[in-house]
Design an enzyme around this catalytic site. Structure first.
Site, PDB file in Angstrom:
ATOM      1  N   LYS A  51      16.507 -52.604-110.266  1.00  0.00           N
ATOM      2  CA  LYS A  51      15.858 -53.741-110.940  1.00  0.00           C
ATOM      3  C   LYS A  51      15.813 -53.489-112.449  1.00  0.00           C
ATOM      4  O   LYS A  51      16.010 -52.345-112.909  1.00  0.00           O
ATOM      5  CB  LYS A  51      14.440 -53.902-110.388  1.00  0.00           C
ATOM      6  CG  LYS A  51      13.549 -52.688-110.658  1.00  0.00           C
ATOM      7  CD  LYS A  51      12.331 -52.645-109.762  1.00  0.00           C
ATOM      8  CE  LYS A  51      11.461 -51.438-110.097  1.00  0.00           C
ATOM      9  NZ  LYS A  51      10.429 -51.196-109.095  1.00  0.00           N
ATOM     10  N   HIS A  99       4.465 -50.097 -99.824  1.00  0.00           N
ATOM     11  CA  HIS A  99       4.624 -49.402-101.106  1.00  0.00           C
ATOM     12  C   HIS A  99       3.323 -48.677-101.430  1.00  0.00           C
ATOM     13  O   HIS A  99       2.238 -49.230-101.253  1.00  0.00           O
ATOM     14  CB  HIS A  99       4.957 -50.437-102.180  1.00  0.00           C
ATOM     15  CG  HIS A  99       5.409 -49.864-103.485  1.00  0.00           C
ATOM     16  ND1 HIS A  99       6.331 -48.844-103.584  1.00  0.00           N
ATOM     17  CD2 HIS A  99       5.079 -50.189-104.758  1.00  0.00           C
ATOM     18  CE1 HIS A  99       6.542 -48.573-104.874  1.00  0.00           C
ATOM     19  NE2 HIS A  99       5.801 -49.369-105.603  1.00  0.00           N
ATOM     20  N   CYS A 145      10.019 -49.861-137.341  1.00  0.00           N
ATOM     21  CA  CYS A 145      10.250 -51.288-137.601  1.00  0.00           C
ATOM     22  C   CYS A 145      11.075 -51.885-136.454  1.00  0.00           C
ATOM     23  O   CYS A 145      11.436 -51.202-135.512  1.00  0.00           O
ATOM     24  CB  CYS A 145      10.990 -51.475-138.923  1.00  0.00           C
ATOM     25  SG  CYS A 145      10.235 -50.586-140.298  1.00  0.00           S
ATOM     26  N   MET A 146      11.426 -53.163-136.572  1.00  0.00           N
ATOM     27  CA  MET A 146      12.148 -53.822-135.479  1.00  0.00           C
ATOM     28  C   MET A 146      13.545 -53.230-135.269  1.00  0.00           C
ATOM     29  O   MET A 146      14.011 -53.101-134.140  1.00  0.00           O
ATOM     30  CB  MET A 146      12.258 -55.331-135.737  1.00  0.00           C
ATOM     31  CG  MET A 146      12.779 -56.098-134.529  1.00  0.00           C
ATOM     32  SD  MET A 146      12.974 -57.858-134.786  1.00  0.00           S
ATOM     33  CE  MET A 146      11.297 -58.407-134.997  1.00  0.00           C
ATOM     34  N   ASP A 147      14.192 -52.846-136.366  1.00  0.00           N
ATOM     35  CA  ASP A 147      15.592 -52.402-136.281  1.00  0.00           C
ATOM     36  C   ASP A 147      15.824 -50.976-136.742  1.00  0.00           C
ATOM     37  O   ASP A 147      16.944 -50.476-136.636  1.00  0.00           O
ATOM     38  CB  ASP A 147      16.478 -53.306-137.145  1.00  0.00           C
ATOM     39  CG  ASP A 147      16.168 -54.760-136.930  1.00  0.00           C
ATOM     40  OD1 ASP A 147      16.340 -55.228-135.793  1.00  0.00           O
ATOM     41  OD2 ASP A 147      15.730 -55.428-137.895  1.00  0.00           O
ATOM     42  N   ARG A 189      -0.845 -55.668-104.160  1.00  0.00           N
ATOM     43  CA  ARG A 189       0.025 -56.329-105.122  1.00  0.00           C
ATOM     44  C   ARG A 189       0.790 -57.384-104.328  1.00  0.00           C
ATOM     45  O   ARG A 189       0.249 -58.420-104.017  1.00  0.00           O
ATOM     46  CB  ARG A 189       0.936 -55.266-105.780  1.00  0.00           C
ATOM     47  CG  ARG A 189       1.564 -55.701-107.076  1.00  0.00           C
ATOM     48  CD  ARG A 189       2.300 -54.555-107.766  1.00  0.00           C
ATOM     49  NE  ARG A 189       3.479 -54.087-107.015  1.00  0.00           N
ATOM     50  CZ  ARG A 189       4.338 -53.179-107.478  1.00  0.00           C
ATOM     51  NH1 ARG A 189       4.154 -52.621-108.665  1.00  0.00           N
ATOM     52  NH2 ARG A 189       5.385 -52.816-106.760  1.00  0.00           N
ATOM     53  N   TYR A 243       6.749 -49.968-143.660  1.00  0.00           N
ATOM     54  CA  TYR A 243       5.707 -50.999-143.794  1.00  0.00           C
ATOM     55  C   TYR A 243       4.310 -50.400-143.795  1.00  0.00           C
ATOM     56  O   TYR A 243       3.990 -49.553-142.949  1.00  0.00           O
ATOM     57  CB  TYR A 243       5.805 -51.986-142.640  1.00  0.00           C
ATOM     58  CG  TYR A 243       7.022 -52.873-142.665  1.00  0.00           C
ATOM     59  CD1 TYR A 243       7.384 -53.567-143.821  1.00  0.00           C
ATOM     60  CD2 TYR A 243       7.797 -53.031-141.527  1.00  0.00           C
ATOM     61  CE1 TYR A 243       8.498 -54.401-143.834  1.00  0.00           C
ATOM     62  CE2 TYR A 243       8.907 -53.861-141.524  1.00  0.00           C
ATOM     63  CZ  TYR A 243       9.261 -54.540-142.678  1.00  0.00           C
ATOM     64  OH  TYR A 243      10.355 -55.357-142.683  1.00  0.00           O
ATOM     65  N   ARG A 272      13.437 -45.777-101.172  1.00  0.00           N
ATOM     66  CA  ARG A 272      13.782 -46.635-102.317  1.00  0.00           C
ATOM     67  C   ARG A 272      13.661 -45.821-103.588  1.00  0.00           C
ATOM     68  O   ARG A 272      12.576 -45.609-104.106  1.00  0.00           O
ATOM     69  CB  ARG A 272      12.826 -47.834-102.382  1.00  0.00           C
ATOM     70  CG  ARG A 272      12.788 -48.677-101.107  1.00  0.00           C
ATOM     71  CD  ARG A 272      11.903 -49.893-101.302  1.00  0.00           C
ATOM     72  NE  ARG A 272      10.553 -49.545-101.709  1.00  0.00           N
ATOM     73  CZ  ARG A 272       9.532 -49.401-100.876  1.00  0.00           C
ATOM     74  NH1 ARG A 272       9.683 -49.583 -99.581  1.00  0.00           N
ATOM     75  NH2 ARG A 272       8.348 -49.089-101.339  1.00  0.00           N
TER      76      ARG A 272
HETATM   77  C1  LIG Z   1      10.466 -49.964-108.542  1.00  0.00           C
HETATM   78  C2  LIG Z   1      10.157 -49.742-107.126  1.00  0.00           C
HETATM   79  C3  LIG Z   1      10.619 -48.608-106.448  1.00  0.00           C
HETATM   80  C4  LIG Z   1      11.338 -47.457-107.124  1.00  0.00           C
HETATM   81  O1  LIG Z   1      10.400 -46.602-107.734  1.00  0.00           O
HETATM   82  P1  LIG Z   1      10.886 -45.246-108.442  1.00  0.00           P
HETATM   83  O2  LIG Z   1       9.611 -44.562-108.782  1.00  0.00           O
HETATM   84  O3  LIG Z   1      11.628 -45.659-109.671  1.00  0.00           O
HETATM   85  O4  LIG Z   1      11.717 -44.513-107.489  1.00  0.00           O
HETATM   86  C5  LIG Z   1      10.392 -48.530-105.085  1.00  0.00           C
HETATM   87  N1  LIG Z   1       9.733 -49.512-104.434  1.00  0.00           N
HETATM   88  C6  LIG Z   1       9.258 -50.597-105.059  1.00  0.00           C
HETATM   89  C7  LIG Z   1       8.539 -51.633-104.289  1.00  0.00           C
HETATM   90  C8  LIG Z   1       9.442 -50.746-106.423  1.00  0.00           C
HETATM   91  O5  LIG Z   1       8.942 -51.824-107.034  1.00  0.00           O
END
Ligand SMILES: *Cc1c(COP(=O)(O)O)cnc(C)c1O
Length: 394
Positions: free
Chosen positions: A54, A181, A322-324, A152, A275, A233
């Protein structure tokens, strides 16, 4: 980084390619491959690796990371949203793609036509999937997320069971997965995972006909063998960043963030820089200009507290980011000059700055540091410093 595919460059070295670049990201594909091997060995070969890519593969660049991971034999992919899943298919990814976040009924047709596995959380989405399944002549797989304590996304256990049992009656849909999760996966004390595990397993017992279960992110996958189930995951771990609460399973960071000094200014004692003139020279100083800023994702919170590497030595960030661009004090680095490589994340000589070091100074977590890196920084994929692909405009 709008172009969907990594360009392939002729066999150039990183040094040649970056000689006249302001700032760039290097992606070490040999390390990425080695991380897949190390994590597979760590979690066991009977557990699938689900690569979480992601947010542009945590800022690394999905168009490079995802196809590479597929070549390295990753079992499945996970993304947050339907558009991210479609991007994977457009990149030619053929492994299963799971959408971890909320999807709307209006996205069902796209999900089915791109063979994405949605996490279903309400009947309206399932009904839209049924219609799309009939239209496309496919039987989409879906997963159900149980909220076991993070509060969540996902359904409380009794609602998850009810939805799953109803989905089971729909011949157009295959209920493939059940997942959850952990809330404290990355904390030093992750004992709440025991409680979540109990709630998850109680739900799974009532839904023992669902074949695929998954619950672990990188930290949980590394620490807790009993939470690995059928797949883990893993996002940050594949990218070689060790979660703060685990031992290193033999991974190394894939990403380096680099820039070049483009100017050295002599600043007299008493003069201020950047700045707000928040930093003032206490002695005649040599101040280097680094052409990357918060608009690229280099945190503004590193103003007057960050560090970079120049000629193998640490140089402090002086004044506001700064931004850049931002400034570093190279007064104590003999010979520092325009054109020198600056390492913001990565290795130089005997020194090393990890995403976790940057995160500590910036008051955040390593996930945030890498995921914030913007597409305007070109990504250069390499193996043994030979360039394999370029993403973005040099
Ligand atoms: C982002 C995410 C992960 C991966 O987590 P890592 O700590 O980067 O391995 C796994 N499960 C869910 C639901 C996530 O949102």
């Amino acid at each position: 980084m709008t172009e969907p595919h990594a360009l392939t460059a002729p066999s150039q070295t990183l040094a040649e390619l970056t000689r006249e670049l302001n700032a760039w990201v290097e992606l070490d594909l040999a390390r990425l491959e080695a991380n897949v091997v190390a994590l597979r060995r760590w979690v066991g070969h009977d557990v699938e690796l689900i690569a979480v890519v992601k947010a542009n593969a945590y800022g690394h660049g999905t168009a490079i990371i995802a196809p590479a991971l597929e070549r390295f034999g990753i079992d499945r992919f996970a993304v947050f949203s339907v558009p991210e899943g479609i991007q994977l298919r457009e990149l030619g990814i053929s492994r299963p793609v799971l959408v971890l976040g909320h999807a709307y009924p209006r996205q069902a047709a796209d999900a089915v036509s791109h063979d994405l596995t949605l996490t279903v959380d309400e009947p309206a989405l399932a009904q839209a999937l049924v219609a799309a399944a009939q239209a496309h002549g496919r039987r989409p797989r879906v997963h159900i997320k149980v909220d076991t304590g993070l509060h969540r996304f996902g359904l409380p256990p009794h609602e998850a069971v009810a939805l799953a049992e109803w989905l089971r009656t729909l011949p157009e849909i295959e209920v493939e997965g059940l997942w959850t999760h952990m809330a404290n996966a990355d904390e030093a004390d992750d004992s709440f995972s025991d409680e979540q595990q109990a709630r998850f397993e109680e739900t799974a017992r009532r839904l023992d006909w669902i074949p695929y279960r998954h619950a672990a992110n990188s930290a949980t996958a590394i620490r807790r063998a009993t939470l690995r189930y059928h797949g883990v995951r893993t996002g940050i771990g594949l990218l070689g960043v060790v979660p703060p609460n685990t031992e290193n399973p033999g991974i190394r960071p894939v990403l380096a963030l680099k820039a070049r000094l483009v100017r050295i200014a002599e600043v007299a004692a008493g003069e201020g820089v950047s700045y707000g003139l928040t930093w003032r020279a206490r002695r005649p100083s040599r101040i280097g200009l680094v052409p990357i800023g918060y608009g690229d994702g280099w945190p503004r919170s590193l103003s007057n507290c960050g560090e970079v590497l120049v000629r193998g030595q640490r140089a402090p960030v002086v004044g506001r980011v700064c931004m850049d661009q931002f400034l570093v004090d190279v007064t104590d680095i003999p010979g520092a000059s325009s054109g020198d490589e600056v390492v913001l994340i990565g290795e130089q000589g005997k020194e090393h700055i990890g995403a976790e070091d940057v995160a500590r100074l910036a008051g955040t977590i390593p996930w945030d540091i890498v995921a914030s890196l913007q597409p305007r920084i070109p990504r250069i994929a390499h193996r043994g410093c030979i360039v394999e692909a370029i993403l973005g405009t040099l």
